[in-house]
Design a protein around this motif. Structure first.
Motif, PDB file in Angstrom:
ATOM      1  N   HIS A  33       0.808  -1.221   0.000  1.00  5.76           N
ATOM      2  CA  HIS A  33       0.000   0.000   0.000  1.00  5.76           C
ATOM      3  C   HIS A  33       0.843   1.273   0.000  1.00  5.76           C
ATOM      4  O   HIS A  33       0.346   2.336  -0.382  1.00  5.76           O
ATOM      5  N   GLY A  34       2.082   1.178   0.424  1.00  6.48           N
ATOM      6  CA  GLY A  34       2.974   2.340   0.409  1.00  6.48           C
ATOM      7  C   GLY A  34       2.514   3.484   1.284  1.00  6.48           C
ATOM      8  O   GLY A  34       2.749   4.645   0.961  1.00  6.48           O
ATOM      9  N   VAL A  35       1.883   3.169   2.419  1.00  5.67           N
ATOM     10  CA  VAL A  35       1.311   4.230   3.251  1.00  5.67           C
ATOM     11  C   VAL A  35       2.172   4.556   4.465  1.00  5.67           C
ATOM     12  O   VAL A  35       1.880   5.503   5.197  1.00  5.67           O
ATOM     13  N   ALA A  36       3.231   3.782   4.703  1.00  9.25           N
ATOM     14  CA  ALA A  36       4.088   4.004   5.863  1.00  9.25           C
ATOM     15  C   ALA A  36       5.151   5.049   5.541  1.00  9.25           C
ATOM     16  O   ALA A  36       5.700   5.080   4.433  1.00  9.25           O
ATOM     17  N   HIS A  37       5.452   5.896   6.495  1.00  6.40           N
ATOM     18  CA  HIS A  37       6.546   6.856   6.325  1.00  6.40           C
ATOM     19  C   HIS A  37       7.816   6.073   5.989  1.00  6.40           C
ATOM     20  O   HIS A  37       8.097   5.043   6.606  1.00  6.40           O
ATOM     21  N   PRO A  38       8.588   6.520   4.995  1.00 11.74           N
ATOM     22  CA  PRO A  38       9.754   5.747   4.547  1.00 11.74           C
ATOM     23  C   PRO A  38      10.814   5.526   5.614  1.00 11.74           C
ATOM     24  O   PRO A  38      11.579   4.562   5.537  1.00 11.74           O
ATOM     25  N   ASN A  39      10.871   6.403   6.602  1.00 10.78           N
ATOM     26  CA  ASN A  39      11.864   6.235   7.660  1.00 10.78           C
ATOM     27  C   ASN A  39      11.297   5.290   8.714  1.00 10.78           C
ATOM     28  O   ASN A  39      10.751   5.707   9.740  1.00 10.78           O
ATOM     29  N   VAL A  40      11.420   3.993   8.460  1.00  8.38           N
ATOM     30  CA  VAL A  40      10.783   2.995   9.326  1.00  8.38           C
ATOM     31  C   VAL A  40      11.672   2.536  10.473  1.00  8.38           C
ATOM     32  O   VAL A  40      11.209   1.824  11.366  1.00  8.38           O
ATOM     33  N   LEU A  41      12.923   2.908  10.487  1.00  7.09           N
ATOM     34  CA  LEU A  41      13.834   2.447  11.536  1.00  7.09           C
ATOM     35  C   LEU A  41      14.015   3.507  12.613  1.00  7.09           C
ATOM     36  O   LEU A  41      15.117   3.761  13.100  1.00  7.09           O
ATOM     37  N   THR A  42      12.908   4.125  13.004  1.00  7.45           N
ATOM     38  CA  THR A  42      12.940   5.200  13.992  1.00  7.45           C
ATOM     39  C   THR A  42      12.288   4.753  15.289  1.00  7.45           C
ATOM     40  O   THR A  42      11.582   3.759  15.347  1.00  7.45           O
ATOM     41  N   ASN A  43      12.511   5.549  16.337  1.00  4.74           N
ATOM     42  CA  ASN A  43      11.912   5.240  17.625  1.00  4.74           C
ATOM     43  C   ASN A  43      10.651   6.080  17.857  1.00  4.74           C
ATOM     44  O   ASN A  43      10.241   6.865  17.011  1.00  4.74           O
ATOM     45  N   GLN A  44      10.065   5.902  19.021  1.00  2.24           N
ATOM     46  CA  GLN A  44       8.809   6.575  19.326  1.00  2.24           C
ATOM     47  C   GLN A  44       8.965   8.088  19.403  1.00  2.24           C
ATOM     48  O   GLN A  44       8.048   8.837  19.074  1.00  2.24           O
ATOM     49  N   ASP A  45      10.123   8.552  19.822  1.00  5.56           N
ATOM     50  CA  ASP A  45      10.368   9.991  19.890  1.00  5.56           C
ATOM     51  C   ASP A  45      10.218  10.626  18.510  1.00  5.56           C
ATOM     52  O   ASP A  45       9.595  11.675  18.351  1.00  5.56           O
ATOM     53  N   GLU A  46      10.771   9.973  17.491  1.00  5.65           N
ATOM     54  CA  GLU A  46      10.648  10.494  16.133  1.00  5.65           C
ATOM     55  C   GLU A  46       9.201  10.439  15.658  1.00  5.65           C
ATOM     56  O   GLU A  46       8.745  11.317  14.912  1.00  5.65           O
ATOM     57  N   SER A  47       8.448   9.458  16.118  1.00  2.00           N
ATOM     58  CA  SER A  47       7.035   9.386  15.751  1.00  2.00           C
ATOM     59  C   SER A  47       6.288  10.630  16.200  1.00  2.00           C
ATOM     60  O   SER A  47       5.403  11.127  15.501  1.00  2.00           O
TER      61      SER A  47
END
Length: 490
Positions: free
Chosen positions: A282-296
């Motif tokens: 679906h390509g709906v996830a932000h491309p930077n998937v290796l981040t922590n909750q702070d970045e979220s």
């Protein structure tokens, strides 16, 4: 994962301490007195000395001494230190037969287990909620059922549904007292919803709706994506387990008397397939998937990600660290799975007693826990909520209620939450006091942190390699976790 949410009686000052506390050396164990004598202190007069001797003679000979690891470190703000010492002093004044002392100890399984085996731990230890089952299974904790019957004020104050979730061992007995709690929620950017024609009052309620919403909220050319997936370190598995619960699965199970990883079940595979589809199909996830909750929280605040999974605490980050407007943050329950299964991971903190604690120490400790955490009055609650608002806490974010829902304390807290709420209560799209508890799911009871670490590798592989197979990755991770369980637990 270890969390840091406190109950109403201490939360505001804990927040202040968290802000002000830096890396500092440990203080020696002992009470946190406010009037430590100096080298230049004058010698007491004979009259004062006589009064002191008289006071000592009034102390019961058989006074029960108890300790708990609540002493702040050197870097804590003075208000927090004063609050802690004040609570201990109040208890000691009310119960002359007991002497409660605060000690300094940051819980960790690596240090706690050898300490308890050497009979060197506190009467009560403040620790993570994940620890009840594994420590009880090893016979290291004192069962509390019969003692709670002797301290009815505490038993009546407790939310027994939460006790059942995080404080019972595999044998059904109670081994800890829940002190605070958090849960994973769906946090979303209300403006982003409105911009694409979605109703901010109606967050997605199941996986299909989550996917449809995320598609509408995704515009890669504008750097806008439907949701953020955390893939960093252990957080990947910590968040992923919510999907496992919603698919009807478990992270670990007791099979033929032995603990085994079960996140590679059909439900676990369905959960990881769903996450893979969000990223690659679906390509709906932000491309930077290796981040922590702070970045979220940054992505939520800026609108780069319209939806994230997160516990209530991080709303404070989104507002105070990244400039989000509380009025723009919507909060809903995590969407149900394909069969309508609900589940949202919960955690928190507990107090537990070592297996060698005496009957008198346990009774004294339970009375202390009641006075320290559960015996609250309206004026105290009002003052603390007002101070929390002044301290820039985002009051009004839903959290797990450790107080009995029928208690006066729960009603006081509910009224204070509504009165001092910074987050508009209309932004919460469920009733926290009714709808939250039925879907609460505890973290893995055995070796949770190691499980998260290993499972996160499998999730990261799926998020970075569209050809990776969810079943194979989960099977490999489960085999490694089972080896850990066999060595450390079974």
């Amino acid at each position: 994962m270890k969390k840091r949410i406190g109950v109403v009686a201490v939360l505001m000052l804990m927040v202040m301490a968290a802000i002000a506390t830096g890396c500092s050396k440990d203080q020696p164990n002992g009470t946190n007195g406010d009037s430590t004598s100096s080298n230049n202190a004058s010698k007491p007069s004979p009259t004062e000395e006589s009064a002191s001797n008289d006071a000592e003679s009034n102390v019961p000979v058989d006074q029960i001494k108890i300790t708990m690891n609540l002493k702040p470190d050197d870097g804590a703000v003075q208000e927090y230190k004063d609050m802690i010492s004040g609570k201990f002093a109040t208890f000691n004044e009310k119960y002359a037969e007991y002497e409660a002392t605060a000690t300094f100890y940051n819980y960790s399984p690596e240090t706690f287990i050898p300490r308890i085996e050497a009979k060197k731990v506190d009467t009560m230890t403040y620790m993570w909620a994940t620890e009840t089952k594994p420590l009880a299974a090893r016979g290291l904790l004192k069962p509390l059922d019969s003692y709670l019957d002797q301290v009815p004020e505490l038993k009546e104050a407790l939310n027994m549904e939460i006790v059942g979730q995080i404080s019972r061992g595999d044998d059904g007995q109670i081994y800890s007292i829940p002190l605070d709690g958090y849960t994973q929620l769906l946090l979303y950017n209300r403006e982003r919803f409105a911009d694409v024609g979605l109703d901010p009052e109606k967050p997605p309620t199941n996986w299909d709706e989550l996917t449809d919403y995320a598609k509408k909220l995704t515009d890669p050319d504008a750097n806008r994506f439907g949701l953020q997936i955390n893939g960093a370190d252990g957080e990947a598995a910590w968040k992923f387990q919510n999907y496992v619960f919603q698919a009807g699965g478990e992270m670990e199970s007791l099979v033929d008397g032995k603990w085994q990883a079960t996140f590679n079940s059909d439900a676990g595979v369905a959960a990881l397939e769903f996450m893979k589809d969000l990223k690659w199909t679906h390509g709906v996830a932000h491309p930077n998937v290796l981040t922590n909750q702070d970045e979220s929280m940054r992505l939520l605040a800026t609108g780069e990600a319209a939806m994230v999974l997160g516990d209530g605490w991080v709303v404070h980050q989104a507002v105070n660290q990244y400039g989000a407007q509380p009025s723009n943050i919507g909060i809903g329950l995590l969407p149900a799975g394909p069969q309508g299964q609900v589940g949202w991971q919960m955690g928190g903190s507990i107090a537990a007693f070592p297996n060698y604690a005496s009957d008198e120490e346990v009774i004294a400790g339970l009375k202390f826990l009641y006075e320290y955490y559960f015996n609250i009055d309206k004026e105290t609650v009002e003052n603390e909520y007002l101070a929390r608002v002044k301290g820039r806490e985002i009051v009004g974010v839903p959290k797990v209620q450790v107080f009995s829902t029928n208690s006066d304390a729960a009603q006081m807290i509910k009224e204070a939450e509504q009165k001092y709420a910074v987050l508009p209560q209309t932004n919460i799209k469920f009733d926290p006091y009714v709808e939250l508890a039925p879907g609460l799911m505890p973290e893995p009871p055995q070796e949770a942190q190691l499980l998260y670490k290993r499972l996160s590798v499998a999730i990261q592989t799926i998020l970075t390699d569209k050809n990776a197979d969810p079943k194979s990755e989960l099977d490999q991770a489960a085999a490694e976790v089972n080896a850990i369980l066999e060595k450390n637990v079974n």
